[in-house]
Design a protein around this motif. Structure first.
Motif, short mmCIF file in Angstrom:
data_model
loop_
_atom_site.label_atom_id
_atom_site.label_comp_id
_atom_site.label_asym_id
_atom_site.label_seq_id
_atom_site.Cartn_x
_atom_site.Cartn_y
_atom_site.Cartn_z
N SER A 192 -46.75 6.70 19.88
CA SER A 192 -46.27 7.78 19.01
C SER A 192 -45.90 7.24 17.63
O SER A 192 -44.94 7.71 17.01
CB SER A 192 -45.05 8.47 19.64
N LEU A 193 -46.66 6.25 17.16
CA LEU A 193 -46.31 5.59 15.91
C LEU A 193 -46.35 6.55 14.72
O LEU A 193 -45.40 6.59 13.92
CB LEU A 193 -47.27 4.42 15.65
N ASN A 194 -47.40 7.32 14.59
CA ASN A 194 -47.52 8.20 13.42
C ASN A 194 -46.40 9.24 13.39
O ASN A 194 -45.86 9.56 12.32
CB ASN A 194 -48.88 8.89 13.42
N GLU A 195 -46.04 9.75 14.56
CA GLU A 195 -44.95 10.72 14.62
C GLU A 195 -43.63 10.10 14.19
O GLU A 195 -42.83 10.72 13.47
CB GLU A 195 -44.82 11.28 16.04
N GLU A 196 -43.40 8.86 14.62
CA GLU A 196 -42.15 8.19 14.25
C GLU A 196 -42.11 7.87 12.76
O GLU A 196 -41.06 7.98 12.12
CB GLU A 196 -41.98 6.91 15.08
N ILE A 197 -43.25 7.49 12.20
CA ILE A 197 -43.30 7.24 10.76
C ILE A 197 -42.94 8.51 9.99
O ILE A 197 -42.14 8.49 9.05
CB ILE A 197 -44.69 6.73 10.35
N ASP A 198 -43.52 9.63 10.41
CA ASP A 198 -43.21 10.91 9.75
C ASP A 198 -41.73 11.25 9.89
O ASP A 198 -41.09 11.71 8.93
CB ASP A 198 -44.05 12.03 10.36
N ASN A 199 -41.19 11.00 11.07
CA ASN A 199 -39.78 11.30 11.31
C ASN A 199 -38.87 10.44 10.43
O ASN A 199 -37.90 10.94 9.84
CB ASN A 199 -39.46 11.06 12.79
N ILE A 200 -39.19 9.16 10.33
CA ILE A 200 -38.39 8.26 9.50
C ILE A 200 -38.46 8.66 8.03
O ILE A 200 -37.45 8.67 7.32
CB ILE A 200 -38.86 6.80 9.70
N LYS A 201 -39.64 9.02 7.58
CA LYS A 201 -39.80 9.42 6.18
C LYS A 201 -38.98 10.67 5.86
O LYS A 201 -38.48 10.84 4.74
CB LYS A 201 -41.27 9.67 5.87
N LYS A 202 -38.82 11.55 6.84
CA LYS A 202 -38.09 12.80 6.62
C LYS A 202 -36.59 12.64 6.74
O LYS A 202 -35.82 13.36 6.08
CB LYS A 202 -38.56 13.86 7.62
N THR A 203 -36.14 11.71 7.59
CA THR A 203 -34.72 11.69 7.94
C THR A 203 -33.97 10.41 7.57
O THR A 203 -32.74 10.39 7.66
CB THR A 203 -34.56 11.90 9.46
N GLU A 204 -34.66 9.36 7.16
CA GLU A 204 -34.00 8.08 6.94
C GLU A 204 -34.27 7.53 5.54
O GLU A 204 -35.29 7.85 4.92
CB GLU A 204 -34.49 7.04 7.97
N GLU A 205 -33.36 6.69 5.10
CA GLU A 205 -33.60 5.90 3.91
C GLU A 205 -34.12 4.54 4.35
O GLU A 205 -33.62 3.95 5.30
CB GLU A 205 -32.31 5.72 3.10
N PHE A 206 -35.14 4.04 3.67
CA PHE A 206 -35.73 2.76 4.04
C PHE A 206 -36.44 2.17 2.84
O PHE A 206 -36.72 2.87 1.85
CB PHE A 206 -36.71 2.93 5.21
N ASN A 207 -36.74 0.90 2.94
CA ASN A 207 -37.47 0.20 1.88
C ASN A 207 -38.96 0.40 2.13
O ASN A 207 -39.48 0.01 3.18
CB ASN A 207 -37.10 -1.29 1.92
N VAL A 208 -39.66 0.99 1.18
CA VAL A 208 -41.08 1.28 1.37
C VAL A 208 -41.90 -0.01 1.52
O VAL A 208 -42.93 -0.03 2.21
CB VAL A 208 -41.65 2.12 0.21
N ASP A 209 -41.43 -1.10 0.90
CA ASP A 209 -42.14 -2.37 1.06
C ASP A 209 -42.03 -2.88 2.49
O ASP A 209 -42.97 -3.48 3.03
CB ASP A 209 -41.58 -3.42 0.09
N ASP A 210 -40.87 -2.65 3.12
CA ASP A 210 -40.70 -3.05 4.52
C ASP A 210 -41.70 -2.30 5.40
O ASP A 210 -42.33 -2.89 6.29
CB ASP A 210 -39.28 -2.75 5.00
N LEU A 211 -41.83 -1.02 5.17
CA LEU A 211 -42.76 -0.22 5.97
C LEU A 211 -44.19 -0.71 5.78
O LEU A 211 -44.94 -0.87 6.76
CB LEU A 211 -42.66 1.26 5.57
N ASP A 212 -44.56 -0.98 4.55
CA ASP A 212 -45.92 -1.45 4.28
C ASP A 212 -46.16 -2.81 4.93
O ASP A 212 -47.24 -3.06 5.48
CB ASP A 212 -46.15 -1.55 2.77
N CYS A 213 -45.17 -3.67 4.89
CA CYS A 213 -45.29 -5.01 5.48
C CYS A 213 -45.48 -4.92 6.99
O CYS A 213 -46.27 -5.66 7.58
CB CYS A 213 -44.05 -5.83 5.15
N ILE A 214 -44.77 -4.00 7.63
CA ILE A 214 -44.85 -3.85 9.08
C ILE A 214 -46.20 -3.26 9.49
O ILE A 214 -46.80 -3.67 10.50
CB ILE A 214 -43.69 -2.96 9.58
#
Length: 341
Positions: free
Chosen positions: A19-41
């Motif tokens: 369910s990776l894509n769903e979790e990515i969408d959920n994080i983008k909507k509800t959390e603050e995060f470093n976009v570089d961290d997401l890209d690196c992962i």
């Protein structure tokens, strides 16, 4: 804000659950995060073997411990005083990880893209296990058991990289015979350790003409797989972080797509020469290097075939790859050749 570790753990769990894509969408909507961290992962292939995370406070010392420990001056400060890992200089030796008190530096995480490929079953994914595997997961875990485990996880197959170490000894023997003509001639006899190769290229540059023009066994294995199965994805598994850097070097990046360490395999699948001791002493090994050395020697002593020339499977593989004579390793193909500059 989510830390790198928190973001990685959430995405890894989601990938396990398909369910990776769903979790990515959920994080983008509800959390603050470093976009570089997401890209690196999600795209680790674009990053150095060691990455700086938000846990790094760049230390207050004139030179942080990681910078002092780095053998190749890959760690510097930018204009704002922040620690930066230079991808072109980082060999993945792992010394900085050992001395970072804040655990602000971590090795690159290749696992999630591999899991996604295994789930998709869109291409054959091959595991390539380092010769140092023996004893790492206890002596009860044989090569056959590992192969079965990897296939159960979705890998198409597993190859022992030791086979290609044997094949390259044939090539280097031919190189030695061709190169050493006078007493003053000499040749360095190993290109399997990326830190060793980096040391020659960066520090002892005058020795480059004496390096055998050979790829490492890891690269040889990856290239062989891709020649027989051009659409295959190759994953090297071993104790060495530096292999993550080697796999991305421009002249050999065609061979290995991803690299996992033994610790990553154990933590994520089995529980739910620049290094002291050589390959078995890599920073992500699971057992002490002396114990690992003894296990590998014993494994070699039990081998049915003592040399690659005696091994019919090695000869058959070379035939498949287009090498019909041992001398062809020198004369007719660039598959196992690397030119150092």
């Amino acid at each position: 804000m989510l830390t790198f570790r928190e973001l990685y753990d959430r995405l890894l769990k989601a990938s396990y659950n398909k369910s990776l894509n769903e979790e990515i969408d959920n994080i983008k909507k509800t959390e603050e995060f470093n976009v570089d961290d997401l890209d690196c992962i999600l795209h680790p292939e674009n990053y150095p073997s060691v990455i700086r995370t938000d846990a790094c406070n760049s230390c207050t010392a004139e030179k942080p411990a990681c910078e002092v420990a780095c053998l190749f001056s890959a760690i510097k400060r930018d204009g704002e005083g922040k620690v930066v890992v230079e991808q072109k200089d980082c060999t993945g030796c792992g010394r900085c990880l050992e001395v970072c008190e804040n655990k602000g530096l971590v090795e690159r995480k290749d696992l999630i893209p591999i899991l996604e490929l295994l789930h998709s079953k869109s291409v054959p994914v091959y595991a390539m296990i380092a010769p140092a595997f023996n004893g790492q997961f206890t002596l009860d875990v044989t090569a056959g058991k590992l192969r079965t485990a990897f296939k159960c996880l979705g890998f198409y197959g597993m190859l022992e990289v030791a086979l290609f170490a044997d094949i390259l000894t044939l090539k280097e023997a031919l190189e030695f015979d061709r190169t050493i003509q006078e007493d003053k001639d000499f040749m360095l006899t190993s290109c399997c350790c990326p830190i060793w190769v980096a040391m020659i290229k960066k520090i002892y540059h005058d020795l480059i003409p004496h390096m055998p023009p050979s790829v490492s066994p890891m690269v040889a294995c990856g290239r062989a797989i891709k020649r027989i199965h051009p659409d295959a994805v190759t994953v090297f598994i071993g104790p060495c972080i530096a292999k993550k850097a080697e796999a991305k070097e421009p002249d050999i990046k065609d061979a290995v797509d991803y690299v996992l360490t033994f610790q990553e395999i154990k933590a994520n699948f089995m529980e739910g020469m620049g290094c002291v001791g050589g390959c078995v002493g890599g920073p992500k090994a699971l057992i002490p290097y002396k114990e690992g050395t003894e296990d590998v020697i014993e494994y070699g002593d039990l081998a049915t075939y003592k040399t690659p020339i005696d091994n019919p499977h090695a000869i058959e593989l070379l035939e498949q790859l287009g090498f019909h004579r041992i001398e062809d390793l020198l004369e007719r193909d660039n598959l196992f050749i690397r030119k150092f500059t």
